[in-house]
Design an enzyme around this catalytic site. Sequence first.
Site, PDB file in Angstrom:
ATOM      1  N   TYR A 227       0.845  -1.184   0.000  1.00 49.37           N
ATOM      2  CA  TYR A 227       0.000   0.000   0.000  1.00 49.37           C
ATOM      3  C   TYR A 227       0.886   1.240   0.000  1.00 49.37           C
ATOM      4  O   TYR A 227       1.779   1.370   0.844  1.00 49.37           O
ATOM      5  CB  TYR A 227      -0.908   0.010   1.235  1.00 49.37           C
ATOM      6  CG  TYR A 227      -1.951   1.093   1.134  1.00 49.37           C
ATOM      7  CD1 TYR A 227      -3.204   0.804   0.622  1.00 49.37           C
ATOM      8  CD2 TYR A 227      -1.660   2.399   1.479  1.00 49.37           C
ATOM      9  CE1 TYR A 227      -4.158   1.802   0.473  1.00 49.37           C
ATOM     10  CE2 TYR A 227      -2.596   3.404   1.324  1.00 49.37           C
ATOM     11  CZ  TYR A 227      -3.841   3.098   0.825  1.00 49.37           C
ATOM     12  OH  TYR A 227      -4.772   4.092   0.664  1.00 49.37           O
TER      13      TYR A 227
ATOM     14  N   GLU B 114      -2.470 -37.372  27.255  1.00 50.15           N
ATOM     15  CA  GLU B 114      -3.338 -36.286  26.798  1.00 50.15           C
ATOM     16  C   GLU B 114      -4.701 -36.796  26.337  1.00 50.15           C
ATOM     17  O   GLU B 114      -5.526 -36.002  25.871  1.00 50.15           O
ATOM     18  CB  GLU B 114      -2.645 -35.487  25.685  1.00 50.15           C
ATOM     19  CG  GLU B 114      -1.436 -34.707  26.197  1.00 50.15           C
ATOM     20  CD  GLU B 114      -0.840 -33.763  25.161  1.00 50.15           C
ATOM     21  OE1 GLU B 114      -1.261 -33.801  23.987  1.00 50.15           O
ATOM     22  OE2 GLU B 114       0.060 -32.983  25.541  1.00 50.15           O
TER      23      GLU B 114
ATOM     24  N   GLN C  75      11.311  14.494  12.943  1.00 50.68           N
ATOM     25  CA  GLN C  75      10.122  13.674  13.214  1.00 50.68           C
ATOM     26  C   GLN C  75       8.887  14.538  13.347  1.00 50.68           C
ATOM     27  O   GLN C  75       7.815  14.186  12.857  1.00 50.68           O
ATOM     28  CB  GLN C  75      10.286  12.848  14.498  1.00 50.68           C
ATOM     29  CG  GLN C  75      11.355  11.797  14.407  1.00 50.68           C
ATOM     30  CD  GLN C  75      11.175  10.872  13.224  1.00 50.68           C
ATOM     31  OE1 GLN C  75      10.150  10.234  13.093  1.00 50.68           O
ATOM     32  NE2 GLN C  75      12.164  10.820  12.341  1.00 50.68           N
TER      33      GLN C  75
ATOM     34  N   HIS D  11       6.588  15.261  10.344  1.00 51.22           N
ATOM     35  CA  HIS D  11       5.773  14.233   9.692  1.00 51.22           C
ATOM     36  C   HIS D  11       4.288  14.480   9.893  1.00 51.22           C
ATOM     37  O   HIS D  11       3.487  14.368   8.964  1.00 51.22           O
ATOM     38  CB  HIS D  11       6.105  12.842  10.240  1.00 51.22           C
ATOM     39  CG  HIS D  11       7.248  12.191   9.542  1.00 51.22           C
ATOM     40  ND1 HIS D  11       7.213  11.872   8.211  1.00 51.22           N
ATOM     41  CD2 HIS D  11       8.464  11.786   9.992  1.00 51.22           C
ATOM     42  CE1 HIS D  11       8.361  11.290   7.861  1.00 51.22           C
ATOM     43  NE2 HIS D  11       9.141  11.240   8.920  1.00 51.22           N
TER      44      HIS D  11
ATOM     45  N   ASP E 247      16.083   7.018   7.065  1.00 50.97           N
ATOM     46  CA  ASP E 247      14.816   7.042   6.333  1.00 50.97           C
ATOM     47  C   ASP E 247      15.018   6.780   4.848  1.00 50.97           C
ATOM     48  O   ASP E 247      14.073   6.400   4.154  1.00 50.97           O
ATOM     49  CB  ASP E 247      14.151   8.430   6.477  1.00 50.97           C
ATOM     50  CG  ASP E 247      13.557   8.636   7.855  1.00 50.97           C
ATOM     51  OD1 ASP E 247      13.246   7.631   8.525  1.00 50.97           O
ATOM     52  OD2 ASP E 247      13.409   9.802   8.257  1.00 50.97           O
TER      53      ASP E 247
ATOM     54  N   SER F  87       4.983   8.621  14.050  1.00 46.08           N
ATOM     55  CA  SER F  87       6.439   8.505  14.104  1.00 46.08           C
ATOM     56  C   SER F  87       6.999   9.129  15.396  1.00 46.08           C
ATOM     57  O   SER F  87       6.392  10.011  15.986  1.00 46.08           O
ATOM     58  CB  SER F  87       7.022   9.225  12.889  1.00 46.08           C
ATOM     59  OG  SER F  87       8.356   8.888  12.713  1.00 46.08           O
TER      60      SER F  87
ATOM     61  N   HIS G  70      -3.526 -40.575  18.117  1.00 44.83           N
ATOM     62  CA  HIS G  70      -2.127 -40.147  18.051  1.00 44.83           C
ATOM     63  C   HIS G  70      -1.214 -41.306  18.456  1.00 44.83           C
ATOM     64  O   HIS G  70      -0.227 -41.618  17.773  1.00 44.83           O
ATOM     65  CB  HIS G  70      -1.866 -38.961  18.993  1.00 44.83           C
ATOM     66  CG  HIS G  70      -2.358 -37.640  18.495  1.00 44.83           C
ATOM     67  ND1 HIS G  70      -3.688 -37.364  18.295  1.00 44.83           N
ATOM     68  CD2 HIS G  70      -1.694 -36.501  18.170  1.00 44.83           C
ATOM     69  CE1 HIS G  70      -3.818 -36.113  17.858  1.00 44.83           C
ATOM     70  NE2 HIS G  70      -2.617 -35.568  17.772  1.00 44.83           N
TER      71      HIS G  70
ATOM     72  N   ASN H 155      -3.590   5.721   6.194  1.00 48.66           N
ATOM     73  CA  ASN H 155      -4.345   6.470   7.197  1.00 48.66           C
ATOM     74  C   ASN H 155      -5.094   5.510   8.128  1.00 48.66           C
ATOM     75  O   ASN H 155      -4.893   4.290   8.082  1.00 48.66           O
ATOM     76  CB  ASN H 155      -5.298   7.463   6.516  1.00 48.66           C
ATOM     77  CG  ASN H 155      -6.333   6.749   5.634  1.00 48.66           C
ATOM     78  OD1 ASN H 155      -6.578   5.553   5.782  1.00 48.66           O
ATOM     79  ND2 ASN H 155      -6.913   7.489   4.714  1.00 48.66           N
TER      80      ASN H 155
ATOM     81  N   GLU I   8      10.614   4.304  18.330  1.00 48.52           N
ATOM     82  CA  GLU I   8      10.880   3.868  16.950  1.00 48.52           C
ATOM     83  C   GLU I   8      12.324   4.189  16.562  1.00 48.52           C
ATOM     84  O   GLU I   8      13.034   3.348  16.024  1.00 48.52           O
ATOM     85  CB  GLU I   8       9.893   4.611  16.040  1.00 48.52           C
ATOM     86  CG  GLU I   8       9.999   4.278  14.575  1.00 48.52           C
ATOM     87  CD  GLU I   8       9.100   5.160  13.721  1.00 48.52           C
ATOM     88  OE1 GLU I   8       8.629   6.212  14.213  1.00 48.52           O
ATOM     89  OE2 GLU I   8       8.890   4.810  12.550  1.00 48.52           O
ATOM     90  N   HIS I   9      12.744   5.424  16.824  1.00 50.94           N
ATOM     91  CA  HIS I   9      14.106   5.873  16.480  1.00 50.94           C
ATOM     92  C   HIS I   9      14.805   6.382  17.731  1.00 50.94           C
ATOM     93  O   HIS I   9      14.198   7.121  18.515  1.00 50.94           O
ATOM     94  CB  HIS I   9      14.066   7.040  15.489  1.00 50.94           C
ATOM     95  CG  HIS I   9      13.319   6.765  14.235  1.00 50.94           C
ATOM     96  ND1 HIS I   9      12.100   7.358  13.957  1.00 50.94           N
ATOM     97  CD2 HIS I   9      13.610   5.979  13.174  1.00 50.94           C
ATOM     98  CE1 HIS I   9      11.685   6.945  12.770  1.00 50.94           C
ATOM     99  NE2 HIS I   9      12.570   6.104  12.269  1.00 50.94           N
TER     100      HIS I   9
END
Lengths: 434, 434
Positions: free
Chosen positions: A129, A416, A258, A261, A362, A236, A421, A213, A326-327
């Site tokens: 996307y 079990e 940042q 953004h 980036d 971000s 089995h 979005n 994140e950073h």
Amino acid sequence: MRRLDASDPGFAAAFDALVHDRRESASDVSADVAAIIARVKAEGDAALADYTARFDRFDLDASGWSISKEECAAAYEALAPELRVALDLAAERIRAYHAAQLPEDRDYRDAVGARLGARWRGVDAAGVYVPGGRAAYPSSVLMNVIPAKVAGVERIVMVTPTPDGWANPVVMAAAHIGGVDESWRVGGAHAVAALAYGTERIAPVDVVTGPGNAWVAEAKRQLYGVVGIDMVAGPSEIVVVADSRNDPHVIAADLMSQSEHDPTSQSILFTDDAEFADAVAAAVADVIPTLSTAATMQASWADNGAVIVVPTLGAAIPLCDRLAPEHLELAVDPVEAEALFAQVRHAGSVFLGRQTPEAIGDYVAGPNHVLPTGRRARFSSGLSVTDFMKRTSFLALDDESLVAIGPAAVALAEAEGLPAHALSVRNRLNKTNH
Amino acid sequence: MRRLDASDPGFAAAFDALVHDRRESASDVSADVAAIIARVKAEGDAALADYTARFDRFDLDASGWSISKEECAAAYEALAPELRVALDLAAERIRAYHAAQLPEDRDYRDAVGARLGARWRGVDAAGVYVPGGRAAYPSSVLMNVIPAKVAGVERIVMVTPTPDGWANPVVMAAAHIGGVDESWRVGGAHAVAALAYGTERIAPVDVVTGPGNAWVAEAKRQLYGVVGIDMVAGPSEIVVVADSRNDPHVIAADLMSQSEHDPTSQSILFTDDAEFADAVAAAVADVIPTLSTAATMQASWADNGAVIVVPTLGAAIPLCDRLAPEHLELAVDPVEAEALFAQVRHAGSVFLGRQTPEAIGDYVAGPNHVLPTGRRARFSSGLSVTDFMKRTSFLALDDESLVAIGPAAVALAEAEGLPAHALSVRNRLNKTNH
């Protein structure tokens, strides 16, 4: 902007609020998105055409549903030379970093003679996307498409809204460089639904990645399990740990990289020097009016920015771990950067030393810029080739290895309460010569 | 049971129906689960106590909230010796397989002198859900806890419902072997919410894994993003590809080893011999009444079972890829098993040759038995140590490497309309001597 000092009596509560108060998104779009997904699943292309007319104000049948590979190649050729060189360099470095990430298959025989292993394969098809409008970033195209390509995905599908029918030529050029196989002029939750379920024109894919979005993010969340997705992404963030030997204007620009953004972005400075903290705050006020993204930076910094004075930079790291940013920039001398980095537990990506601005990451460093936000670096990682791959484990026994481990399987199956089995193993034990 | 023949004219449509018609769960519990999560988030332990009284019919305050490590150790010591040996062998083999899965850190300098890398760390805390009642499997405890332990997780928390206050001693023993740090006597969606958000007694965790009913699965899905989770799991599945040189009763038991899990489980045979197909179907009818799980097997086989005759076993593999089964047995000679496996694209785990029953993989083989179901092997993988870890990428530039790649970052930032990004790089380029 919040100004905190770790030596203040109220610091623990104030920092706690900083960690926990941030809202990711106020809007609840889940019912709208569920309706869109259901309609695309039922009506296919007709639903896509209708939503596109409504949200992007153009007629897919008249303007064309897809962007051809030739159009993408032409957009690449038409780029300004400096930009073409920059995109090529970015692609080459992203490709090299991600190629080194490819996991190795395993195939070995253990002590009892059992053959064991794991085999990695790319998924058949990946959907990427790419947002339209303000956040139409060619770097995002490269960061999503190239790992899929390196993973060996044979069909890479881009979906991108083209509001009023206009497609971003730099995005098209990036699709050409990355090696996108199909590009569809659809966006929004309906585009994600089309990738997951398929329509008459668009064959379904196995994994959907890429930013978007609130509608796009919610569509991915709802379709998780029908397809694989990358992590749900929030606003971000950057945390900068800096001593007073930095130029305040340099650190201010890093924080603003940042903040520009989105108004919901967050930039936080930790420093051990109160005067330096004030100098950076002043430099931020200086730099904001000089840049075209001033309004966004101003809003983000006012609402979500923070400058935090700590007794030592080492004391910043446990606080930073609670934010799991994140950073993270460690803007100190190399030896100290190394020592601080050794203490870091939770961060998406770390930038070491005074000459490593986050913005390099980036674009052209090589590591992926799709990184966990909203404290998710506690448990998740940046996008990688393995997000476009899957692992098949395998096992082969012979009589000897079956006899070595089979009876234990029988005992466990019986404990079990799963007699078939046990029987499936016992049947074979009975056929061995042991 | 459906009987299909690839040479029939209606085969394509019938197989398509087999691939797509299966429902995972008819019940929509999302609203109920959302309400439970919200209440646990708001009320903490009080909500847990109330839900436990209601669903598990006992008083947590009276009976005790947790199971101590001492109780788990005592349960282990009290096991029948054969079962203790079997659990120990399983644990040892699971540990060895997963230890070999640990990802390697990367730290290297590239051609321009940039230092790049990635560092893996375990998450701080992992929560493992262990169902009560019919599906209380000690093997699941080992398969979830051991990868977390191998990943380096310092705090491993088990939650398990103890209906009427009764805790399964084999589950407790498995928790001891695996190294569980805390065990809480709570289950259901409320237990998952407690792990994600924390309560007064239970500190929050970073990742939640483990099987559960529809409420538990939906709670994990809704909390995905607040915590990491393993894949959403559906009913168990097996595809067996077998030639006529197999004993029909052996193959019948393999099919039933999935059918006995649940009425929604699915078992499918592909064979190139119509008479063998009939013989397996007859053997299934023979074996079902002899086992204690007859009713479940009967329901599963009737509703979801299939026997499919194909012209060659090679022709089964593309069909099998469309099913992307959790488990795939290739019950043929070793060389042919290898040739068929080379063609397989989508399967969670593959069992090669006539002496490798899938049930071995459920217990003692070593690879994880938590595997993708419902066609998700197209894009996802079995549980692994990396589900309990996260990767932090890092970058360190010096003047030389900054000069080599910085200008491209400036060009891209400007093309994307992000001037503070460009400025943060340009500020540093201006400070180099180049």
